[in-house]
Design an enzyme around this catalytic site. Structure first.
Site, PDB file in Angstrom:
ATOM      1  N   LYS A 152      13.874  28.154  28.202  1.00 40.52           N
ATOM      2  CA  LYS A 152      13.888  28.260  29.660  1.00 40.52           C
ATOM      3  C   LYS A 152      12.577  27.803  30.282  1.00 40.52           C
ATOM      4  CE  LYS A 152      14.035  33.277  29.197  1.00 40.52           C
ATOM      5  NZ  LYS A 152      12.875  33.712  28.453  1.00 40.52           N
ATOM      6  N   LYS A 201       0.777  31.609  21.659  1.00 43.63           N
ATOM      7  CA  LYS A 201       0.625  31.883  23.096  1.00 43.63           C
ATOM      8  C   LYS A 201      -0.835  31.827  23.513  1.00 43.63           C
ATOM      9  CE  LYS A 201       4.907  33.852  24.524  1.00 43.63           C
ATOM     10  NZ  LYS A 201       5.652  34.872  25.240  1.00 43.63           N
ATOM     11  N   LYS A 204      13.967  23.696  20.162  1.00 42.91           N
ATOM     12  CA  LYS A 204      14.840  24.763  20.654  1.00 42.91           C
ATOM     13  C   LYS A 204      15.055  24.630  22.170  1.00 42.91           C
ATOM     14  CE  LYS A 204      13.417  29.073  21.530  1.00 42.91           C
ATOM     15  NZ  LYS A 204      13.184  30.527  21.555  1.00 42.91           N
TER      16      LYS A 204
HETATM   17  P1  ATP Z   1      10.570  30.921  26.493  1.00 47.39           P
HETATM   18  O1  ATP Z   1      11.064  29.601  26.992  1.00 47.39           O
HETATM   19  O2  ATP Z   1       9.861  31.725  27.546  1.00 47.39           O
HETATM   20  O3  ATP Z   1       9.888  30.852  25.172  1.00 47.39           O
HETATM   21  P2  ATP Z   1      13.132  31.499  25.434  1.00 47.39           P
HETATM   22  O4  ATP Z   1      14.144  30.827  26.298  1.00 47.39           O
HETATM   23  O5  ATP Z   1      12.765  30.840  24.167  1.00 47.39           O
HETATM   24  O6  ATP Z   1      11.843  31.801  26.258  1.00 47.39           O
HETATM   25  P3  ATP Z   1      13.130  34.326  24.748  1.00 47.39           P
HETATM   26  O7  ATP Z   1      12.931  35.155  25.968  1.00 47.39           O
HETATM   27  O8  ATP Z   1      11.990  34.176  23.815  1.00 47.39           O
HETATM   28  O9  ATP Z   1      13.730  32.916  25.183  1.00 47.39           O
HETATM   29  O10 ATP Z   1      14.374  34.845  23.921  1.00 47.39           O
HETATM   30  C1  ATP Z   1      15.316  35.777  24.335  1.00 47.39           C
HETATM   31  C2  ATP Z   1      16.419  35.833  23.319  1.00 47.39           C
HETATM   32  O11 ATP Z   1      17.191  34.634  23.351  1.00 47.39           O
HETATM   33  C3  ATP Z   1      15.918  35.953  21.875  1.00 47.39           C
HETATM   34  O12 ATP Z   1      16.758  36.839  21.167  1.00 47.39           O
HETATM   35  C4  ATP Z   1      16.020  34.554  21.348  1.00 47.39           C
HETATM   36  O13 ATP Z   1      16.179  34.519  19.945  1.00 47.39           O
HETATM   37  C5  ATP Z   1      17.244  34.026  22.074  1.00 47.39           C
HETATM   38  N1  ATP Z   1      17.138  32.577  22.255  1.00 47.39           N
HETATM   39  C6  ATP Z   1      16.248  31.943  23.038  1.00 47.39           C
HETATM   40  N2  ATP Z   1      16.414  30.616  23.002  1.00 47.39           N
HETATM   41  C7  ATP Z   1      17.450  30.393  22.142  1.00 47.39           C
HETATM   42  C8  ATP Z   1      18.107  29.221  21.670  1.00 47.39           C
HETATM   43  N3  ATP Z   1      17.736  28.017  22.067  1.00 47.39           N
HETATM   44  N4  ATP Z   1      19.123  29.348  20.803  1.00 47.39           N
HETATM   45  C9  ATP Z   1      19.523  30.573  20.403  1.00 47.39           C
HETATM   46  N5  ATP Z   1      18.950  31.730  20.810  1.00 47.39           N
HETATM   47  C10 ATP Z   1      17.920  31.653  21.670  1.00 47.39           C
END
Ligand code: ATP
Ligand code: LTN
Length: 337
Positions: free
Chosen positions: A206, A121, A203
């Site tokens: 969002k 980050k 992955k």
């Molecule tokens: P960002 O895009 O801001 O990094 P993110 O979409 O990766 O965010 P987080 O807020 O970091 O999401 O994660 C929230 C929860 O959702 C965590 O428990 C994370 O493991 C789960 N999660 C996020 N993206 C995935 C994915 N693609 N597949 C499975 N689980 C996910």
């Protein structure tokens, strides 16, 4: 007698949180929130919107406020039940910030410097490498330790923070006497990683700039089907799970986690059919799975009074639990509460 019975029925405690940093994706749903809903039955569950964590990255206040309320409504719409789970907004429970400071004073600079999320980050937000970004894991440790959680469902990206939480708790317990329970990670078996529809080696996230890379929980059915139709696959044209077929593997994994079908059943059902048919089926199945969530969400978002009553009551109940741990900590450290 009654007391003995109550003791016997005590369930393990689960706590998890999610940052309100945008509209949640299908990845968040399958990998996190859907499991939260299932866990409510067998555990004592606490779920929070981690808005203080979101402040480690610069936020537009208006957008953040909207995202917090939306995130809270989304988790209820997915089936998190405020009657069964402590369901609250982190910043409304002041004990989190209070314990976080004390834990920061028991966390080493070296430990925080090794966190890969901090390194990632700070590279991404080179113009705002603030102290909160650095001490983020002490706040997450406070979230978990305040509730004496046994298990913490998180994605693999958070396992380092959880390890650090255990290290901080062990150190504190060693210095001041037993205060905190040591939490363990709880990693979902299915759907642990939903991949991007535009680049299935990444992955689904969002914060992806490409809107076609992710499905949001609130996308309309037509949009969902359209996005799946555009999903990147390969040129082989056979629906089977195999190395090198990242796009199809991802679609099969998503389809399997919403329909409950095994990979063999899916391969059998789509034998001799093209990717077009398969993508249509995945799109429709996901749209169907998310339909009740979208409908619940629309209803909840209009009922501001109900939502507010829920998060206020949630914060009050959470604070009641958190305060017990904080009181112990104050006493042990020599502070006066
Ligand atoms: P960002 O895009 O801001 O990094 P993110 O979409 O990766 O965010 P987080 O807020 O970091 O999401 O994660 C929230 C929860 O959702 C965590 O428990 C994370 O493991 C789960 N999660 C996020 N993206 C995935 C994915 N693609 N597949 C499975 N689980 C996910
Ligand atoms: N850091 C987590 C969100 C989070 C969390 C927590 C998860 C904040 N506090 C406590 C589990 C337990 C994330 O970004 N996914």
């Amino acid at each position: 007698m009654h007391e003995v019975q109550e003791k016997k029925e005590k369930k393990p405690i689960i706590l998890s949180g999610i940052q309100p940093t945008g509209i949640f994706t299908l990845g968040n749903y399958i990998g996190a929130i859907r499991n939260w809903v299932q866990l409510q039955e067998d555990y004592d569950t606490a779920y929070m919107i981690a808005d203080l964590h979101a402040l480690t990255v610069r936020q537009d206040p208006k957008v953040l406020r909207e995202n917090i309320l939306r995130a809270y409504a989304v988790i209820l719409a997915c089936g998190v039940d405020p009657e069964k789970s402590l369901t609250f907004i982190q910043s409304q429970v002041p004990e989190h910030a209070q314990l976080s400071w004390i834990l920061s004073c028991n966390t080493q600079f070296g430990e925080l410097s090794r966190m890969t999320q901090f390194k990632d980050k700070s590279a991404k937000h080179a113009d705002n490498i603030n102290a909160g970004l650095f001490t983020y894991p002490s706040l997450m440790a406070a979230d978990i330790l305040l509730y004496q959680a046994d298990l913490v469902p998180v994605g693999a990206d958070q396992s380092q923070h959880l390890e650090l939480t255990r290290d901080i708790a062990t150190r504190f317990n060693g210095l001041y006497g037993n205060t905190f329970k040591l939490p363990q990670g709880y990693y979902p078996k299915v759907g642990a990683r939903v991949m991007s529809l535009a680049d299935p080696t990444k992955k689904m996230s969002k914060s992806d700039e490409n809107q076609n890379a992710f499905i949001t929980i609130l996308d309309e059915p037509g949009t969902i089907v359209k996005k799946f139709k555009r999903a990147v696959t390969d040129s082989e044209m056979s629906v089977r799970y195999a190395e090198g077929k990242d796009g199809i593997n991802n679609l099969m994994s998503i389809y399997s986690s919403v329909t409950g079908l095994t990979y063999e059943q899916i391969e059998h059902d789509f034998a001799g059919k093209g990717y077009g048919d398969f993508k249509q089926a995945v799109g429709e199945a996901v749209a169907e799975e998310l339909r009740p969530v979208r409908e619940n969400y629309k209803r909840l978002r209009e009922d501001k009074a109900y939502l507010e009553a829920c998060y206020r009551a949630g914060a009050e109940k959470a604070s009641h639990v958190a305060r017990r741990t904080l009181q112990k900590v104050y006493k042990k450290c020599g502070l006066i509460l």
